[in-house]
Design a protein around this motif. Structure first.
Motif, PDB file in Angstrom:
ATOM      1  N   TYR A 171       9.060 -28.383  10.652  1.00 21.01           N
ATOM      2  CA  TYR A 171       9.927 -29.930  10.447  1.00 21.01           C
ATOM      3  C   TYR A 171       9.044 -30.657   8.883  1.00 21.01           C
ATOM      4  CZ  TYR A 171      11.804 -33.845   9.480  1.00 21.01           C
ATOM      5  OH  TYR A 171      12.379 -35.320   8.397  1.00 21.01           O
ATOM      6  N   GLN A 172       7.639 -30.435   9.473  1.00 21.97           N
ATOM      7  CA  GLN A 172       7.176 -30.808   8.312  1.00 21.97           C
ATOM      8  C   GLN A 172       6.027 -29.656   6.999  1.00 21.97           C
ATOM      9  OE1 GLN A 172       2.734 -31.447  10.278  1.00 21.97           O
ATOM     10  NE2 GLN A 172       3.690 -33.284  10.945  1.00 21.97           N
ATOM     11  N   ASP A 195       8.472 -28.016   1.711  1.00 16.57           N
ATOM     12  CA  ASP A 195       9.347 -27.583   0.316  1.00 16.57           C
ATOM     13  C   ASP A 195      10.646 -27.826  -0.297  1.00 16.57           C
ATOM     14  OD1 ASP A 195       8.266 -25.646   1.525  1.00 16.57           O
ATOM     15  OD2 ASP A 195       9.571 -25.102   2.751  1.00 16.57           O
ATOM     16  N   LYS A 196      10.890 -29.612   0.563  1.00 15.87           N
ATOM     17  CA  LYS A 196      11.811 -30.481  -0.424  1.00 15.87           C
ATOM     18  C   LYS A 196      11.132 -30.723  -1.474  1.00 15.87           C
ATOM     19  CE  LYS A 196      15.667 -29.938   4.075  1.00 15.87           C
ATOM     20  NZ  LYS A 196      15.861 -31.500   4.334  1.00 15.87           N
TER      21      LYS A 196
END
Length: 470
Positions: A375-376, A381-382
């Motif tokens: 998730y991290q 990446d976002k």
């Protein structure tokens, strides 16, 4: 395949005898301590001492091989390992047994380093995969034969230790008589633990937990089965079934990991493994059903390490892979040291079923950690910089700010920057600015000291006018 087996037959035969002896010794000690009603913490400590020896032996082995060469290092290590194995027959002090297990681990690691470095140097790019696949098959075959040798001596007399000593002594012969070219001395691989934990955290976390689970199984599963009322032959069949499952799963799981994203496959593997060990811990299994569950355990538990290793290597540059291999071995060894101690403490406090209950807890922690890291990484990446960033700071008041405005005529900007105080220089009106829009959407400016060219990036889309700073 047959040509490769013939070419490396001496190394493979030495590996077979060495691993066979190690498998017999590990299972024998677990059963012997269980028969003597030793505390579970001692049984776990024996396996932890062995893996601690493997970790320490990696450093000592490099120096020994560099000083005296591969064959002499192998002979010396085999001699120390043979004497240490026979020491269990002469001394009954458990504290001394821990030291002997430490020495066996150090000797085994040195012998592993000799064999694997020799294979790695003598193999070429065309057959390297086949050479090491054959090496792994021979290793698993040695483990299986070791369990079968235990089943032939169910009384737990001194005969298994004599078999161990004979195999360790005989594994010297193939290397001493080999006609293959002597390999070059080893070069120590640097450790970059912090770098790789930041770069491949999912892989190293999986490798550490795989060490905890596999170390706990090898060290405590024989005692766990023996305490459930199984005979020595049944314990040997249980261990052999698990090892065979791990062997058979290597090739299909490797092919599957080439088609499915490895991070997702590892998480799926972890969930399934957690379900299997939880069932083993809770359900009253016996007979064929017990063998089926341990077969499933072998498929899932023994493939965590190769999957994580493959995922780590695909995310690391070629020049860092030697250091990565050293870090992987250290991480697995430390996990295998800690696992048996923790599992044996749980078993002593709660009961024998906590061996697999502890493994279920490990799989839960591993899955939570992998999910968190995944998730991290997606969030990072976002948060990568976008194509368009609002200009701020000194650039707004700089003369170059005009060059970034597509409404300004390029020639006019150049004249203003070269002759900013020219008396005949007239400032452009707003209508002139709008009528001189550049077709490329950007412009260039030349100063007295040089030329500054500002061009649009080819991979980024042009911004519309209402998104540009006025």
């Amino acid at each position: 395949m047959s040509n490769i087996l013939r070419s490396f037959s001496s190394l493979y035969f030495a590996t077979l005898l060495m691993v066979l002896a190690s498998g017999v010794l590990t299972t024998y000690l677990g059963l012997r301590l269980a028969a003597d009603s030793a505390a579970q913490i001692w049984i776990g400590g024996m396996m932890s001492a062995y893996y601690l020896g493997l970790v320490a032996g990696s450093k000592i082995g490099h120096r020994l091989i560099a000083r005296v060469g591969h064959i002499r290092a192998f002979v010396a290590s085999a001699g120390i390992t043979t004497a240490s194995a026979l020491g269990h027959a002469l001394i009954d002090d458990l504290a001394i047994w821990l030291v002997l297990r430490l020495l066996v681990g150090m000797g085994m690691m040195c012998m592993y380093m000799v064999l694997e470095s020799w294979l790695n140097e003598q193999a070429d790019s065309k057959n390297r995969g086949t050479v090491f696949a054959s090496y792994m098959i021979v290793s698993y075959l040695g483990l299986v034969l070791g369990q079968l040798a235990i089943s032939l001596n169910p009384e737990l007399t001194l005969k298994p230790l004599l078999i161990v000593a004979m195999c360790f002594a005989l594994c010297i012969v193939p290397l001493a008589l080999t006609r293959r070219i002597h390999p070059a001395p080893l070069q120590p691989a640097p450790l970059k633990i912090k770098l790789f934990w930041q770069k491949v955290p999912q892989s190293l976390t999986t490798i550490a937990m795989a060490g905890v689970i596999v170390g706990s199984f090898y060290g405590l599963a024989p005692a766990y089965i023996a305490h459930s009322g199984a005979s020595t032959e049944q314990v040997a069949a249980y261990m052999a079934t698990t090892v065979i499952a791990g062997l058979l799963a290597q090739w299909p799981m490797g092919r599957l990991s080439d088609k499915i994203r490895r991070s997702r496959l590892i998480r799926t593997n972890t969930v399934l493994l957690g379900a299997v060990v939880l069932c083993i811990a809770i359900l009253p299994l016996s007979g064929v059903l017990q063998l089926l569950f341990t077969f499933a355990f072998g498929i899932l538990a023994f493939t965590l390490y190769p999957l994580a290793t493959a995922m780590a290597n695909q995310n690391v540059e070629q020049e860092h892979r030697v250091a990565l291999s050293a870090t992987i071995l250290l991480t697995f060894g430390l996990g295998a040291c800690i696992g048996p101690l923790l599992a044996s403490a749980f078993m002593q406090l709660v009961g024998n079923s906590m061996l697999y209950g502890f493994m279920a807890l490990c799989t839960l922690l591993l899955f939570l950690r992998l999910t968190q890291v995944n998730y991290q990484q997606k969030q990072q990446d976002k948060e990568l910089p976008q194509d368009y960033v609002m200009a701020s700071g000194d650039l707004v008041s700089s003369p170059l700010a005009a060059a970034l405005d597509p409404r300004v005529d390029q020639q006019m900007v150049q004249e203003q920057m070269v002759h900013p105080h020219h008396p005949d220089a007239d400032l452009p009106t707003a209508d002139q600015e709008l009528s001189s829009q550049d077709s490329n959407g950007m412009s260039a400016a030349e100063s007295v000291t040089g030329t500054v060219t500002i061009e649009a990036e080819p991979d980024k889309p042009q911004q519309s006018d209402h998104n540009k700073p006025a």
